[in-house]
Write a protein that holds these residues in place. Structure first.
Motif, short mmCIF file in Angstrom:
data_model
loop_
_atom_site.label_atom_id
_atom_site.label_comp_id
_atom_site.label_asym_id
_atom_site.label_seq_id
_atom_site.Cartn_x
_atom_site.Cartn_y
_atom_site.Cartn_z
N ILE A 17 -7.25 -6.25 3.28
CA ILE A 17 -7.75 -4.88 3.19
C ILE A 17 -9.08 -4.80 3.94
O ILE A 17 -10.02 -5.51 3.61
CB ILE A 17 -7.94 -4.45 1.73
CG1 ILE A 17 -6.60 -4.49 0.99
CG2 ILE A 17 -8.53 -3.04 1.66
CD1 ILE A 17 -6.72 -4.22 -0.50
N THR B 134 -7.60 -0.36 -3.25
CA THR B 134 -6.30 -0.07 -3.85
C THR B 134 -6.34 1.05 -4.87
O THR B 134 -5.34 1.75 -5.07
CB THR B 134 -5.74 -1.34 -4.51
OG1 THR B 134 -6.69 -1.84 -5.46
CG2 THR B 134 -5.46 -2.41 -3.47
N LEU C 280 -5.20 4.55 -3.82
CA LEU C 280 -3.78 4.82 -3.64
C LEU C 280 -3.20 5.63 -4.79
O LEU C 280 -2.07 6.12 -4.71
CB LEU C 280 -2.99 3.52 -3.48
CG LEU C 280 -3.21 2.76 -2.18
CD1 LEU C 280 -2.49 1.41 -2.22
CD2 LEU C 280 -2.70 3.57 -0.98
N SER D 26 -1.36 3.80 2.59
CA SER D 26 -2.16 2.89 3.42
C SER D 26 -1.67 2.92 4.86
O SER D 26 -0.59 3.42 5.16
CB SER D 26 -2.06 1.45 2.87
OG SER D 26 -0.77 0.91 3.15
N GLU E 190 -1.63 0.30 8.54
CA GLU E 190 -1.84 -1.03 9.10
C GLU E 190 -2.57 -0.93 10.43
O GLU E 190 -2.15 -0.20 11.33
CB GLU E 190 -0.50 -1.74 9.27
CG GLU E 190 -0.53 -2.99 10.14
CD GLU E 190 -1.48 -4.07 9.63
OE1 GLU E 190 -2.05 -4.80 10.46
OE2 GLU E 190 -1.65 -4.19 8.40
N LEU F 263 -9.76 6.74 7.48
CA LEU F 263 -9.58 7.21 6.12
C LEU F 263 -9.63 8.73 6.05
O LEU F 263 -10.44 9.37 6.74
CB LEU F 263 -10.65 6.60 5.21
CG LEU F 263 -10.72 5.07 5.17
CD1 LEU F 263 -11.70 4.60 4.10
CD2 LEU F 263 -9.35 4.45 4.93
N PHE G 204 -4.21 8.94 4.80
CA PHE G 204 -4.54 7.51 4.71
C PHE G 204 -5.80 7.31 3.86
O PHE G 204 -6.81 7.99 4.06
CB PHE G 204 -4.79 6.93 6.10
CG PHE G 204 -3.59 6.98 7.00
CD1 PHE G 204 -2.36 6.49 6.58
CD2 PHE G 204 -3.69 7.49 8.29
CE1 PHE G 204 -1.25 6.53 7.41
CE2 PHE G 204 -2.59 7.52 9.14
CZ PHE G 204 -1.37 7.05 8.69
N MET H 275 -6.49 3.82 2.89
CA MET H 275 -6.77 2.39 2.96
C MET H 275 -6.20 1.82 4.25
O MET H 275 -5.14 2.27 4.72
CB MET H 275 -6.14 1.68 1.76
CG MET H 275 -6.50 0.20 1.64
SD MET H 275 -5.84 -0.55 0.12
CE MET H 275 -4.10 -0.64 0.53
N GLN H 276 -6.92 0.88 4.83
CA GLN H 276 -6.44 0.19 6.03
C GLN H 276 -6.21 -1.28 5.72
O GLN H 276 -7.05 -1.93 5.09
CB GLN H 276 -7.46 0.29 7.18
CG GLN H 276 -7.57 1.65 7.82
CD GLN H 276 -8.55 1.64 8.98
OE1 GLN H 276 -8.91 0.59 9.50
NE2 GLN H 276 -8.98 2.82 9.39
N THR H 277 -5.07 -1.79 6.16
CA THR H 277 -4.78 -3.22 6.05
C THR H 277 -4.81 -3.84 7.45
O THR H 277 -4.70 -3.13 8.45
CB THR H 277 -3.42 -3.47 5.40
OG1 THR H 277 -2.39 -2.88 6.23
CG2 THR H 277 -3.35 -2.86 4.02
N CYS I 40 3.57 1.18 4.99
CA CYS I 40 2.61 2.07 4.34
C CYS I 40 2.79 1.91 2.84
O CYS I 40 3.86 2.21 2.30
CB CYS I 40 2.85 3.53 4.74
SG CYS I 40 2.41 3.91 6.46
N THR J 151 2.06 2.60 -1.15
CA THR J 151 1.70 3.68 -2.05
C THR J 151 2.21 3.34 -3.44
O THR J 151 2.70 2.22 -3.67
CB THR J 151 2.26 5.03 -1.55
OG1 THR J 151 1.75 6.08 -2.37
CG2 THR J 151 3.77 5.04 -1.56
#
Length: 375
Positions: free
Chosen positions: A127, A132, A135, A142, A144, A157, A170, A172-174, A185, A187
């Motif tokens: 992350i 998290t 979400l 999320s 990627e 975001l 969005f 969160m970014q992974t 993605c 959720t």
């Protein structure tokens, strides 16, 4: 021996450079193809190993984590009652169509779990933005980092998008949480069903953690024996099965293997013909060595020593270029590495190519008579 071999190499710099170039080209091409193959094969089973679960329970026809069927939600309760199960929680995986703010569209794969197990789906080290807990917001998913181009080009975001015509954004970014041909993605399980219009009575898999890691095989056997229509897999075995199935049904292994074989053949003939040409130019020198008492065995050792010197220099230069390539493509998400065993295997292969190429020169030099020095 090394000193004399080095003098021979330095005397004909042009051909020596030609041999080294042949070796480094073979090294680079072999390493490049192996690296891409390792990356792709890693993605094929990544989902099964990235998720923190000891066991995956899927439908009994599934042997590929990238193509899960559907299970009845009632199987979850049955699995929770198996002896040795510490916890079991459901996973929903669904494909969906997206529309992005820049007017483009694409496809994503939704991964939904209950709120208490999102951390089991995505490890904290993957992350890079957000968290998290966000979400849980209505419409939150999320994104990627390495799938940025497939996600409309903007994954900041609070960036808005539509998933199957429903508003999302969005949070969160992974980075590095990817599947084979999928833009994941993450959720909540309820939202994954909402976006994909799935029934609340179906799930894609049940993820199981056992109380004692030594009991994984026993729990797998118990699930397979007592619950009809499902199959339990240890995570590593499901990953391996996924890789095996995709490689068997696609041309990835064949195309990679073919390119490696051509790199080996090209390197063999470049090295062999260049060393043979160099030997023809140096016949008088080898004849002189024989005239002063050098045996064919000594000459053979001299040629082999030259070949090994060429191998070391060419391999190191090729490895440096390969490392530059690896670092360059890593920025775009094509991430791979080589274990010491793989590097040793590559060096051994290149050495065999070089020694095989030296056989061209050996076959000619062994027939040289000492009297050739007077011609």
């Amino acid at each position: 021996m090394l000193k004399i071999a080095w003098k021979f190499i330095r005397f004909d710099k042009a051909k020596s450079i030609g041999v080294v170039v042949g070796i480094l080209i073979s090294t680079f091409l072999i390493g490049q193809q192996l690296g891409v193959f390792f990356f792709l094969s890693g993605l094929m089973g990544a989902l099964a190993t990235d998720v923190k679960a000891d066991i995956w329970v899927v439908d009994n026809k599934t042997d590929d984590v990238n193509q899960l069927g559907q299970l009845d939600i009632r199987n979850l309760r049955a699995i929770q009652g198996i002896a040795g199960v510490k916890e079991a929680f459901p996973l929903v995986i669904a494909g969906a169509a997206c529309n992005f703010e820049n007017g483009t569209s694409g496809a994503i794969t939704l991964l939904g779990v209950d709120e208490n197990h999102i951390n089991a789906l995505i490890s904290e080290d993957k992350i890079v933005a957000g968290n998290t807990s966000d979400l849980q917001l209505d419409g939150a998913v999320s994104a990627e980092f390495f799938e940025k181009k497939n996600l409309g080009g903007n994954i900041d975001l609070r960036t808005n998008l539509e998933i199957n015509g429903k508003r999302a954004f969005f949070v969160m970014q992974t980075k590095g949480f990817r599947g084979f041909g999928s833009s994941f993605c993450v959720t909540t399980i309820e939202r994954a069903r909402f976006f994909s219009n799935q029934s609340g009575n179906t799930i894609s898999a049940v993820l199981v953690n056992v109380a004692d890691e030594k009991d994984v095989d026993q729990v797998v056997a118990a699930v397979n024996k007592n619950i009809f229509g499902v199959r339990a897999w240890p995570s590593e075995k499901l990953s391996a099965s996924s890789v095996k199935k995709i490689l068997a049904s696609s041309g990835i292994a064949l195309s990679t293997g073919t390119l490696i074989v051509f790199a080996l053949i090209a390197g063999f003939f470049i090295i062999g013909l260049t060393m043979y040409s160099s030997a023809l130019d140096r016949l008088k020198d080898y004849g002189t060595l024989k005239a002063i008492g050098a045996s064919n065995k000594y000459i053979s050792k001299l040629i082999i020593t030259q070949a090994l010197l060429f191998t070391v220099v060419g391999f190191l230069v090729g490895l440096a270029l390969l490392e530059g390539f690896r670092m360059g493509v890593a920025k775009s998400g094509l991430i791979f590495s080589f274990s010491p065993l793989v590097l040793l295997s590559m060096f051994s292969t290149i050495s065999l190519i070089s020694l095989g190429g030296a056989s061209f020169a050996l076959s000619r030099i062994r027939s040289v008579e000492p009297a050739a020095v007077f011609n």
